[in-house]
Write an enzyme that holds these catalytic residues in place. Structure first.
Site, PDB file in Angstrom:
ATOM      1  CE  LYS A   1      64.159  30.081  45.608  1.00 30.52           C
ATOM      2  NZ  LYS A   1      62.996  30.670  46.260  1.00 30.52           N
TER       3      LYS A   1
ATOM      4  NE  ARG B   1      59.121  30.223  39.546  1.00 31.49           N
ATOM      5  CZ  ARG B   1      60.219  30.647  38.919  1.00 31.49           C
ATOM      6  NH1 ARG B   1      60.193  30.849  37.608  1.00 31.49           N
ATOM      7  NH2 ARG B   1      61.320  30.878  39.603  1.00 31.49           N
TER       8      ARG B   1
ATOM      9  CE  LYS C   1      60.480  34.141  41.184  1.00 28.17           C
ATOM     10  NZ  LYS C   1      59.865  33.510  42.371  1.00 28.17           N
TER      11      LYS C   1
ATOM     12  CE  LYS D   1      63.319  26.473  46.334  1.00 25.54           C
ATOM     13  NZ  LYS D   1      62.371  27.399  46.930  1.00 25.54           N
TER      14      LYS D   1
ATOM     15  CB  SER E   1      58.152  21.502  42.053  1.00 26.78           C
ATOM     16  OG  SER E   1      58.789  22.583  41.391  1.00 26.78           O
TER      17      SER E   1
ATOM     18  CE1 TYR F   1      56.327  20.551  47.120  1.00 31.19           C
ATOM     19  CE2 TYR F   1      58.428  20.208  46.014  1.00 31.19           C
ATOM     20  CZ  TYR F   1      57.465  21.059  46.512  1.00 31.19           C
ATOM     21  OH  TYR F   1      57.631  22.420  46.421  1.00 31.19           O
TER      22      TYR F   1
HETATM   23  C1  PBG Z   1      60.070  31.330  45.894  1.00 29.17           C
HETATM   24  C2  PBG Z   1      60.019  29.863  46.006  1.00 29.17           C
HETATM   25  C3  PBG Z   1      60.376  28.977  44.984  1.00 29.17           C
HETATM   26  C4  PBG Z   1      60.132  27.699  45.445  1.00 29.17           C
HETATM   27  C5  PBG Z   1      59.681  27.800  46.765  1.00 29.17           C
HETATM   28  N1  PBG Z   1      59.606  29.147  47.095  1.00 29.17           N
HETATM   29  C6  PBG Z   1      61.025  29.251  43.678  1.00 29.17           C
HETATM   30  C7  PBG Z   1      60.421  30.170  42.742  1.00 29.17           C
HETATM   31  O1  PBG Z   1      59.226  30.144  42.470  1.00 29.17           O
HETATM   32  O2  PBG Z   1      61.174  30.962  42.179  1.00 29.17           O
HETATM   33  C8  PBG Z   1      60.349  26.484  44.624  1.00 29.17           C
HETATM   34  C9  PBG Z   1      60.016  25.186  45.227  1.00 29.17           C
HETATM   35  C10 PBG Z   1      59.889  24.073  44.269  1.00 29.17           C
HETATM   36  O3  PBG Z   1      60.152  24.181  43.059  1.00 29.17           O
HETATM   37  O4  PBG Z   1      59.519  22.989  44.745  1.00 29.17           O
HETATM   38  N2  PBG Z   1      60.183  32.025  47.062  1.00 29.17           N
END
Ligand code: PBG
Length: 354
Positions: free
Chosen positions: A213, A223, A236, A267, A293, A332
């Site tokens: 990730k 978010r 992060k 990811k 996303s 999605y």
């Molecule tokens: C964090 C988490 C994230 C996503 C899913 N779980 C990343 C984050 O907020 O740092 C992102 C998924 C997306 O962007 O579709 N545990």
């Protein structure tokens, strides 16, 4: 390479002489021959549907930066899950938007039996028992600071976080989750979760590790969707992987494999296809990509402006993951793409519940 002199360019014989009779376009000449030589396919079984859930009943809130995506209350999610199962989608991956007053420094609500993930899992298992449920055990939806771990003195503390998410994983399994997917990137989490699941009698619950990730800008709309955009302090980068690093990503995945991961995930997806290929070739485990996303938002935004054919780009982007060695995609787009695949096979259209 032999250069074609301009004086010969129009003569087929000379083209054949120069190409040695090899012509790539022979196989591309008709629909039937293109289908015959197609190397990779996208099927409904490749699509894992990522969805957002919210408290309440009869709630469907649009996510602003993700046109076509809604936060669903559990009752609505059950209807949507029925539809997903009818389309042939194998599994769901829920992400909760937790009430702000339930969030705290340590994300303790993740251990409450009545939290949204557990409620969702129980409701789906009861109503749509044949669809798989893949739950994330990261703390970010539950913390008041939006980080994936316990935050103390400006630091995300690793080992305490691991102990907490291992307990959370057991509770999620107890609620009916089939696969635990830790997305927090703490060191040692896969081994700790495996041990905790086994000692609680959940040997058959699998682990899909968010093995690689990356500290990515592509998570923005997510978010907003789970309500952490305004909470997150800092970034992060002390626990996600630097987007510049591929060798490190393979090493990180290697540890998860050694600790007992059943499946691996990359990811974000499309900007990291090289990592998908590297993990598949290195470990041979079932390998998945999360089309996140921001990837969804970019395609939808360009399509809404008429700048690209959104449906075509959606299908092309999903197929690219298969070509890169993935066994499936968390997306999605799952419902939309599954409906499109079924239509392509001439199957009767299924009406979505919303
Ligand atoms: C964090 C988490 C994230 C996503 C899913 N779980 C990343 C984050 O907020 O740092 C992102 C998924 C997306 O962007 O579709 N545990």
């Amino acid at each position: 390479m032999t250069r074609l002199p301009p004086s010969l360019a129009s003569r087929a014989d000379d083209v054949d002489r120069i190409t040695g009779h090899k012509r790539m376009r022979r196989n591309r000449k008709a629909d039937w021959s293109r289908r015959m030589v197609q190397e990779n396919w996208l099927g409904v079984e490749d699509l894992i549907w990522t969805l957002f859930i919210v408290p309440g009943t009869n709630v469907r809130e649009p996510v602003e930066a993700m046109p076509g995506v809604f936060r669903l209350s559990v009752d609505q999610a059950v209807e949507a899950a029925r539809h997903a199962a009818e389309l042939g989608i194998p599994a769901l991956a829920p992400f909760p938007n937790i009430a702000q007053d339930k969030r705290d420094e340590t994300g303790s609500h993740i251990l409450d039996d009545d939290n949204l993930i557990h409620a969702f899992t129980r409701a789906i298992k009861k109503a749509v028992p044949d669809i798989g449920i893949i739950t994330d055990v990261a703390l970010d939806p539950f913390t008041s600071h939006g980080h994936d771990g316990i935050y103390r003195d400006g630091e995300i503390v690793n080992d305490e976080t691991v102990a907490l998410i291992a307990r959370a994983a057991v509770m999620q399994a107890e609620a009916g989750a089939d696969i635990i997917a830790p997305s927090d990137m703490m060191d040692g989490r896969v081994g700790a979760i495996r041990q905790a699941l086994d000692s609680a009698g959940h040997q058959s619950v699998g682990i899909m590790s968010y093995a690689t990730k990356f500290a990515s800008g592509f998570y923005g709309p997510y978010r907003e969707a789970i309500g952490t955009a305004d909470l997150l302090k800092g970034d992060k980068r002390s626990y996600y992987i630097d987007p510049a690093n591929a060798v490190e990503a393979v090493r990180d995945a290697e540890l998860d494999v050694a600790e007992g991961a059943d499946m691996l995930m990359v990811k974000p997806g499309l900007p990291y296809l090289d990592i998908c290929r590297a993990l598949k070739d290195s470990f041979g485990l079932p390998t998945f990509a999360y089309q996140v996303s921001g990837e969804y938002a970019m395609i939808k935004a360009a399509a809404a402006n008429g700048w690209i054919d959104g449906e075509r780009v959606m299908m092309e982007s999903l197929l690219a993951f298969k070509r890169a060695g993935c066994d499936g995609i968390l997306s999605y787009f799952a419902l939309e793409a599954a409906a499109r695949i079924r239509a392509g096979h001439g199957a009767p259209a299924l009406k979505p519940p919303f």
